[in-house]
Motif scaffolding. Structure first.
Motif, short mmCIF file in Angstrom:
data_model
loop_
_atom_site.label_atom_id
_atom_site.label_comp_id
_atom_site.label_asym_id
_atom_site.label_seq_id
_atom_site.Cartn_x
_atom_site.Cartn_y
_atom_site.Cartn_z
N ILE A 72 -2.62 1.11 0.04
CA ILE A 72 -2.88 -0.16 -0.50
C ILE A 72 -4.23 -0.68 0.18
O ILE A 72 -5.03 -1.23 -0.80
N LEU A 73 -4.42 -0.42 1.09
CA LEU A 73 -5.90 -0.97 1.70
C LEU A 73 -7.14 -0.39 1.06
O LEU A 73 -8.14 -0.92 0.83
N CYS A 74 -6.68 1.03 1.14
CA CYS A 74 -7.88 2.01 0.47
C CYS A 74 -8.14 1.39 -1.01
O CYS A 74 -9.20 1.46 -1.57
N ARG A 75 -7.06 1.03 -1.90
CA ARG A 75 -7.23 0.61 -3.11
C ARG A 75 -7.94 -0.55 -3.17
O ARG A 75 -8.72 -0.91 -4.22
N ALA A 76 -7.98 -1.38 -2.10
CA ALA A 76 -8.57 -2.67 -2.00
C ALA A 76 -9.94 -2.31 -1.72
O ALA A 76 -10.87 -3.46 -1.51
N GLY A 77 -10.59 -1.29 -1.35
CA GLY A 77 -11.80 -0.82 -0.99
C GLY A 77 -12.33 -1.19 0.25
O GLY A 77 -13.31 -1.41 0.73
N LEU A 78 -11.38 -1.42 1.24
CA LEU A 78 -11.66 -1.75 2.54
C LEU A 78 -12.11 -0.48 3.27
O LEU A 78 -11.93 0.70 3.01
N ALA A 79 -13.15 -0.89 4.32
CA ALA A 79 -13.83 0.34 5.16
C ALA A 79 -12.63 1.20 6.04
O ALA A 79 -11.67 0.67 6.41
N ASP A 80 -12.97 2.51 5.97
CA ASP A 80 -12.15 3.18 6.65
C ASP A 80 -11.79 2.90 8.10
O ASP A 80 -10.64 2.92 8.59
N SER A 81 -12.77 2.51 9.03
CA SER A 81 -12.48 1.79 10.45
C SER A 81 -11.28 0.62 10.25
O SER A 81 -10.57 0.58 11.08
N ILE A 82 -11.42 -0.36 9.12
CA ILE A 82 -10.45 -1.16 9.17
C ILE A 82 -9.03 -0.83 8.42
O ILE A 82 -8.01 -1.15 9.35
N VAL A 83 -9.07 0.30 7.64
CA VAL A 83 -7.71 0.79 7.32
C VAL A 83 -7.31 1.48 8.48
O VAL A 83 -5.98 1.26 8.86
N ASP A 84 -8.10 2.40 9.25
CA ASP A 84 -7.34 2.96 10.50
C ASP A 84 -6.83 2.08 11.63
O ASP A 84 -5.72 1.97 12.14
N ALA A 85 -7.63 0.75 11.68
CA ALA A 85 -7.22 -0.07 12.65
C ALA A 85 -5.83 -0.94 12.31
O ALA A 85 -4.89 -1.02 13.01
N LEU A 86 -5.80 -1.06 10.82
CA LEU A 86 -4.51 -1.62 10.66
C LEU A 86 -3.14 -0.63 10.55
O LEU A 86 -2.06 -1.31 10.57
N LYS A 87 -3.51 0.57 10.03
CA LYS A 87 -2.65 1.49 10.30
C LYS A 87 -2.07 1.58 11.65
O LYS A 87 -0.85 1.66 11.87
N ARG A 88 -3.01 1.49 12.65
CA ARG A 88 -2.36 1.62 14.15
C ARG A 88 -1.70 0.39 14.55
O ARG A 88 -0.63 0.42 14.88
N THR A 89 -2.09 -0.80 13.90
CA THR A 89 -1.38 -2.19 14.08
C THR A 89 0.11 -1.95 13.57
O THR A 89 1.03 -2.29 14.20
#
Length: 138
Positions: A72-89
């Motif tokens: 979902i976050l990748c579809r929204a176009g967020l940066a990989d670092s943000i996606v990784d941080a939110l996955k860890r969260t």
């Protein structure tokens, strides 16, 4: 391409707002409440249970938990670092957050699974509509 379905807990106004924002600009993805009867039947057919989880049904795959967050976050176009941080969260905080906000523990189920033929049969009607009505919990 088959329409994707995002299964989420619609009992909380905050989550309804977040999911609405995430899906409003996309004609390829429709949000469906976890508690809806068609989704409960789908879950039973797919997992032989009704896991309480954040789920994305995309093509012939079922993404659960962290995988859903990432997609979902990748579809929204967020940066990989943000996606990784939110996955860890999500991985660390999903269970306690679920108990606190949802009143139930999020299923310990993450990853991507092939869509079973039996479960796919429950999705035909859901994928055929542009908007799925959401009823408030009573």
């Amino acid at each position: 391409m088959k329409q994707s379905l995002l299964v989420y807990d619609g009992s909380n106004p905050l989550f309804r707002a977040v999911v609405t924002a995430a899906t409003r600009r996309s004609e390829e993805i429709v949000a469906v409440r976890w508690s809806s009867e068609p989704i409960q039947a789908f879950l039973e057919a797919q997992f032989d249970a009704r896991p309480f989880a954040f789920i994305l049904i995309e093509g012939d795959s079922v993404h659960v938990g962290e995988e859903t967050v990432e997609r979902i976050l990748c579809r929204a176009g967020l940066a990989d670092s943000i996606v990784d941080a939110l996955k860890r969260t999500y991985a660390v905080g999903g269970a306690p957050f679920g108990r606190l906000l949802h009143g139930r523990t999020v299923a310990d189920l993450d990853g991507t699974f092939p869509l079973s033929a039996e479960a796919a049969a429950h999705l035909t009607d859901l994928r055929g509509v542009r908007e799925i009505p959401v009823e408030e919990d009573r």
